[in-house]
Design a protein around this motif. Structure first.
Motif, PDB file in Angstrom:
ATOM      1  N   LEU A  62       0.821  -1.213   0.000  1.00 22.78           N
ATOM      2  CA  LEU A  62       0.000   0.000   0.000  1.00 22.78           C
ATOM      3  C   LEU A  62       0.858   1.267   0.000  1.00 22.78           C
ATOM      4  CD1 LEU A  62      -2.748   1.408   0.149  1.00 22.78           C
ATOM      5  CD2 LEU A  62      -2.591   1.220   2.641  1.00 22.78           C
ATOM      6  N   GLU A  63       1.826   1.353   0.867  1.00 19.56           N
ATOM      7  CA  GLU A  63       2.646   2.569   0.969  1.00 19.56           C
ATOM      8  C   GLU A  63       3.419   2.830  -0.324  1.00 19.56           C
ATOM      9  OE1 GLU A  63       4.102   6.059   2.364  1.00 19.56           O
ATOM     10  OE2 GLU A  63       2.579   4.815   3.319  1.00 19.56           O
ATOM     11  N   GLN A  64       4.002   1.801  -0.936  1.00 11.35           N
ATOM     12  CA  GLN A  64       4.764   1.983  -2.169  1.00 11.35           C
ATOM     13  C   GLN A  64       3.869   2.486  -3.299  1.00 11.35           C
ATOM     14  OE1 GLN A  64       4.948  -0.618  -0.016  1.00 11.35           O
ATOM     15  NE2 GLN A  64       6.694  -1.918  -0.496  1.00 11.35           N
ATOM     16  N   VAL A  65       2.683   1.915  -3.427  1.00 10.94           N
ATOM     17  CA  VAL A  65       1.770   2.320  -4.499  1.00 10.94           C
ATOM     18  C   VAL A  65       1.260   3.735  -4.237  1.00 10.94           C
ATOM     19  CG1 VAL A  65      -0.437   1.823  -5.619  1.00 10.94           C
ATOM     20  CG2 VAL A  65       1.187  -0.033  -5.173  1.00 10.94           C
ATOM     21  N   CYS A  66       0.939   4.058  -2.995  1.00  5.92           N
ATOM     22  CA  CYS A  66       0.502   5.430  -2.684  1.00  5.92           C
ATOM     23  C   CYS A  66       1.591   6.436  -3.017  1.00  5.92           C
ATOM     24  CB  CYS A  66       0.093   5.544  -1.223  1.00  5.92           C
ATOM     25  SG  CYS A  66      -1.528   4.833  -0.875  1.00  5.92           S
ATOM     26  N   GLN A  67       2.818   6.153  -2.676  1.00  8.45           N
ATOM     27  CA  GLN A  67       3.917   7.070  -3.000  1.00  8.45           C
ATOM     28  C   GLN A  67       4.034   7.261  -4.508  1.00  8.45           C
ATOM     29  OE1 GLN A  67       5.653   9.038  -1.011  1.00  8.45           O
ATOM     30  NE2 GLN A  67       4.579   8.215   0.761  1.00  8.45           N
ATOM     31  N   ALA A  68       3.850   6.192  -5.273  1.00 13.64           N
ATOM     32  CA  ALA A  68       3.900   6.295  -6.729  1.00 13.64           C
ATOM     33  C   ALA A  68       2.782   7.189  -7.254  1.00 13.64           C
ATOM     34  CB  ALA A  68       3.803   4.895  -7.354  1.00 13.64           C
ATOM     35  N   LEU A  69       1.603   7.087  -6.652  1.00  9.80           N
ATOM     36  CA  LEU A  69       0.475   7.933  -7.048  1.00  9.80           C
ATOM     37  C   LEU A  69       0.738   9.393  -6.714  1.00  9.80           C
ATOM     38  CD1 LEU A  69      -2.365   5.603  -5.779  1.00  9.80           C
ATOM     39  CD2 LEU A  69      -1.985   6.242  -8.170  1.00  9.80           C
ATOM     40  N   TRP A  70       1.206   9.644  -5.519  1.00 14.13           N
ATOM     41  CA  TRP A  70       1.398  11.016  -5.060  1.00 14.13           C
ATOM     42  C   TRP A  70       2.519  11.724  -5.804  1.00 14.13           C
ATOM     43  CZ3 TRP A  70       1.064   8.810   0.488  1.00 14.13           C
ATOM     44  CH2 TRP A  70      -0.270   8.501   0.774  1.00 14.13           C
ATOM     45  N   GLN A  71       3.482  10.965  -6.339  1.00 17.31           N
ATOM     46  CA  GLN A  71       4.547  11.579  -7.147  1.00 17.31           C
ATOM     47  C   GLN A  71       3.972  12.294  -8.363  1.00 17.31           C
ATOM     48  OE1 GLN A  71       7.296   8.493  -8.204  1.00 17.31           O
ATOM     49  NE2 GLN A  71       8.257   8.452  -6.199  1.00 17.31           N
ATOM     50  N   GLN A  72       2.805  11.836  -8.838  1.00 11.90           N
ATOM     51  CA  GLN A  72       2.153  12.448  -9.999  1.00 11.90           C
ATOM     52  C   GLN A  72       0.933  13.273  -9.593  1.00 11.90           C
ATOM     53  OE1 GLN A  72       5.116  11.483 -11.877  1.00 11.90           O
ATOM     54  NE2 GLN A  72       3.544  12.510 -13.056  1.00 11.90           N
ATOM     55  N   ASP A  73       0.787  13.540  -8.304  1.00 13.55           N
ATOM     56  CA  ASP A  73      -0.299  14.360  -7.769  1.00 13.55           C
ATOM     57  C   ASP A  73      -1.664  13.712  -7.936  1.00 13.55           C
ATOM     58  OD1 ASP A  73      -1.016  16.603  -6.276  1.00 13.55           O
ATOM     59  OD2 ASP A  73      -1.476  17.797  -8.049  1.00 13.55           O
ATOM     60  N   ALA A  74      -1.710  12.386  -8.056  1.00 12.23           N
ATOM     61  CA  ALA A  74      -2.997  11.688  -8.063  1.00 12.23           C
ATOM     62  C   ALA A  74      -3.648  11.899  -6.707  1.00 12.23           C
ATOM     63  CB  ALA A  74      -2.807  10.200  -8.337  1.00 12.23           C
ATOM     64  N   GLY A  75      -4.971  11.986  -6.694  1.00 14.78           N
ATOM     65  CA  GLY A  75      -5.687  12.203  -5.449  1.00 14.78           C
ATOM     66  C   GLY A  75      -5.769  13.659  -5.040  1.00 14.78           C
ATOM     67  N   HIS A  76      -5.448  14.561  -5.966  1.00 15.78           N
ATOM     68  CA  HIS A  76      -5.546  15.999  -5.686  1.00 15.78           C
ATOM     69  C   HIS A  76      -6.920  16.474  -6.144  1.00 15.78           C
ATOM     70  CE1 HIS A  76      -3.331  20.054  -5.525  1.00 15.78           C
ATOM     71  NE2 HIS A  76      -4.629  20.260  -5.376  1.00 15.78           N
ATOM     72  N   ILE A  77      -7.736  16.911  -5.190  1.00 17.58           N
ATOM     73  CA  ILE A  77      -9.086  17.387  -5.479  1.00 17.58           C
ATOM     74  C   ILE A  77      -9.235  18.761  -4.843  1.00 17.58           C
ATOM     75  CG2 ILE A  77     -11.551  16.964  -5.196  1.00 17.58           C
ATOM     76  CD1 ILE A  77     -10.894  13.962  -5.001  1.00 17.58           C
ATOM     77  N   GLY A  78      -9.280  19.790  -5.677  1.00 21.88           N
ATOM     78  CA  GLY A  78      -9.432  21.150  -5.171  1.00 21.88           C
ATOM     79  C   GLY A  78      -8.317  21.523  -4.224  1.00 21.88           C
ATOM     80  N   ARG A  79      -8.674  21.854  -2.996  1.00 24.93           N
ATOM     81  CA  ARG A  79      -7.695  22.265  -1.988  1.00 24.93           C
ATOM     82  C   ARG A  79      -7.251  21.116  -1.090  1.00 24.93           C
ATOM     83  NH1 ARG A  79     -10.997  27.489  -0.199  1.00 24.93           N
ATOM     84  NH2 ARG A  79     -11.205  28.344  -2.272  1.00 24.93           N
ATOM     85  N   TYR A  80      -7.407  19.894  -1.586  1.00 22.67           N
ATOM     86  CA  TYR A  80      -7.011  18.707  -0.825  1.00 22.67           C
ATOM     87  C   TYR A  80      -6.112  17.840  -1.701  1.00 22.67           C
ATOM     88  CZ  TYR A  80     -10.866  19.999   2.234  1.00 22.67           C
ATOM     89  OH  TYR A  80     -11.701  20.673   3.075  1.00 22.67           O
ATOM     90  N   ASP A  81      -5.181  17.155  -1.061  1.00 24.07           N
ATOM     91  CA  ASP A  81      -4.414  16.160  -1.796  1.00 24.07           C
ATOM     92  C   ASP A  81      -4.389  14.866  -0.987  1.00 24.07           C
ATOM     93  OD1 ASP A  81      -2.501  16.589   0.180  1.00 24.07           O
ATOM     94  OD2 ASP A  81      -0.968  17.340  -1.180  1.00 24.07           O
ATOM     95  N   HIS A  82      -3.794  13.849  -1.544  1.00 22.52           N
ATOM     96  CA  HIS A  82      -3.748  12.519  -0.938  1.00 22.52           C
ATOM     97  C   HIS A  82      -5.155  11.975  -0.676  1.00 22.52           C
ATOM     98  CE1 HIS A  82       0.317  13.948  -0.391  1.00 22.52           C
ATOM     99  NE2 HIS A  82       0.709  12.751   0.010  1.00 22.52           N
ATOM    100  N   CYS A  83      -6.122  12.314  -1.533  1.00 18.71           N
ATOM    101  CA  CYS A  83      -7.500  11.827  -1.387  1.00 18.71           C
ATOM    102  C   CYS A  83      -7.620  10.468  -2.077  1.00 18.71           C
ATOM    103  CB  CYS A  83      -8.484  12.809  -2.031  1.00 18.71           C
ATOM    104  SG  CYS A  83      -8.431  14.465  -1.334  1.00 18.71           S
ATOM    105  N   PHE A  84      -7.978   9.454  -1.339  1.00 22.42           N
ATOM    106  CA  PHE A  84      -8.179   8.130  -1.906  1.00 22.42           C
ATOM    107  C   PHE A  84      -9.053   7.315  -0.980  1.00 22.42           C
ATOM    108  CE2 PHE A  84      -4.454   7.794   0.745  1.00 22.42           C
ATOM    109  CZ  PHE A  84      -4.485   6.521   1.285  1.00 22.42           C
ATOM    110  N   CYS A  85      -9.497   6.186  -1.470  1.00 20.95           N
ATOM    111  CA  CYS A  85     -10.367   5.300  -0.710  1.00 20.95           C
ATOM    112  C   CYS A  85      -9.822   3.883  -0.836  1.00 20.95           C
ATOM    113  CB  CYS A  85     -11.783   5.376  -1.280  1.00 20.95           C
ATOM    114  SG  CYS A  85     -12.953   4.283  -0.464  1.00 20.95           S
ATOM    115  N   ILE A  86      -9.934   3.126   0.233  1.00 22.28           N
ATOM    116  CA  ILE A  86      -9.492   1.728   0.222  1.00 22.28           C
ATOM    117  C   ILE A  86     -10.647   0.839   0.663  1.00 22.28           C
ATOM    118  CG2 ILE A  86      -7.982   0.033   1.309  1.00 22.28           C
ATOM    119  CD1 ILE A  86      -5.935   2.228   1.631  1.00 22.28           C
ATOM    120  N   THR A  87     -10.843  -0.233  -0.073  1.00 20.56           N
ATOM    121  CA  THR A  87     -11.823  -1.255   0.284  1.00 20.56           C
ATOM    122  C   THR A  87     -11.081  -2.579   0.449  1.00 20.56           C
ATOM    123  OG1 THR A  87     -13.471  -0.142  -1.088  1.00 20.56           O
ATOM    124  CG2 THR A  87     -13.950  -2.411  -0.424  1.00 20.56           C
ATOM    125  N   GLU A  88     -11.367  -3.290   1.517  1.00 18.96           N
ATOM    126  CA  GLU A  88     -10.790  -4.619   1.690  1.00 18.96           C
ATOM    127  C   GLU A  88     -11.589  -5.602   0.840  1.00 18.96           C
ATOM    128  OE1 GLU A  88     -10.256  -5.762   5.756  1.00 18.96           O
ATOM    129  OE2 GLU A  88      -9.228  -3.893   6.239  1.00 18.96           O
TER     130      GLU A  88
END
Length: 115
Positions: free
Chosen positions: A15-41
Motif C-alpha cells: 500500500l505505501e509503495q503504491v501510494c507514494q507512486a500515485l502522489w509523485q504524480q499528484d494523483a488524489g488531488h481534489i481542489g484544496r485537498y491532496d492525498h484523497c483516496f479510498c481503500i476497500t478490503e
C-alpha cells in the motif's frame, strides 16, 4: 480538463509503495485537498497459467488472498505517467488497474461535458 478514476488491486504489503507512486504524480488531488483516496478490503482470486511468474500462488492452482482495492483520481495530463509509476511500484506481474473517465462529478466543468 479530463479526470479519471483509477481502481488498483494490490496486496496489503504494498500500500505505501503504491501510494507514494500515485502522489509523485499528484494523483488524489481534489481542489484544496491532496492525498484523497479510498481503500476497500476485498479478496482476489486468480489462477496463474503456464509461463506465469506469480507474486503469490502456484501455477495451475486457483489462488486467493486478501487485497486492497485503492480508488483515486488523476488528471488526463498525468494519467500515462501515473500508470507507469504504479506499475513500477506494484509487485504483481500483471497488475489489475481499471481506468474510468469521470463526468459530472464536481471535478469537471459541466459546460464541457460530452453530448
Amino acid at each position: 480538463m479530463a479526470f479519471y478514476k483509477l481502481e488498483i488491486y494490490l496486496p496489503r504489503t504494498h500500500l505505501e509503495q503504491v501510494c507514494q507512486a500515485l502522489w509523485q504524480q499528484d494523483a488524489g488531488h481534489i481542489g484544496r485537498y491532496d492525498h484523497c483516496f479510498c481503500i476497500t478490503e476485498t479478496t482476489g482470486f486468480w489462477r496463474p497459467l503456464p509461463g506465469a511468474e506469480p507474486y503469490n500462488g502456484q501455477v495451475g492452482q486457483l489462488c486467493s488472498a486478501p487485497e486492497y482495492k485503492l480508488e483515486v483520481t488523476c488528471t488526463g495530463e498525468q494519467l500515462a505517467k501515473t500508470l507507469q509509476n504504479v506499475k513500477q511500484a506494484h509487485p504483481y506481474e500483471e497488475p489489475v488497474i481499471y481506468v474510468t473517465e469521470l463526468f459530472a462529478t464536481g471535478l469537471t466543468d459541466p459546460k464541457k461535458l460530452p453530448e
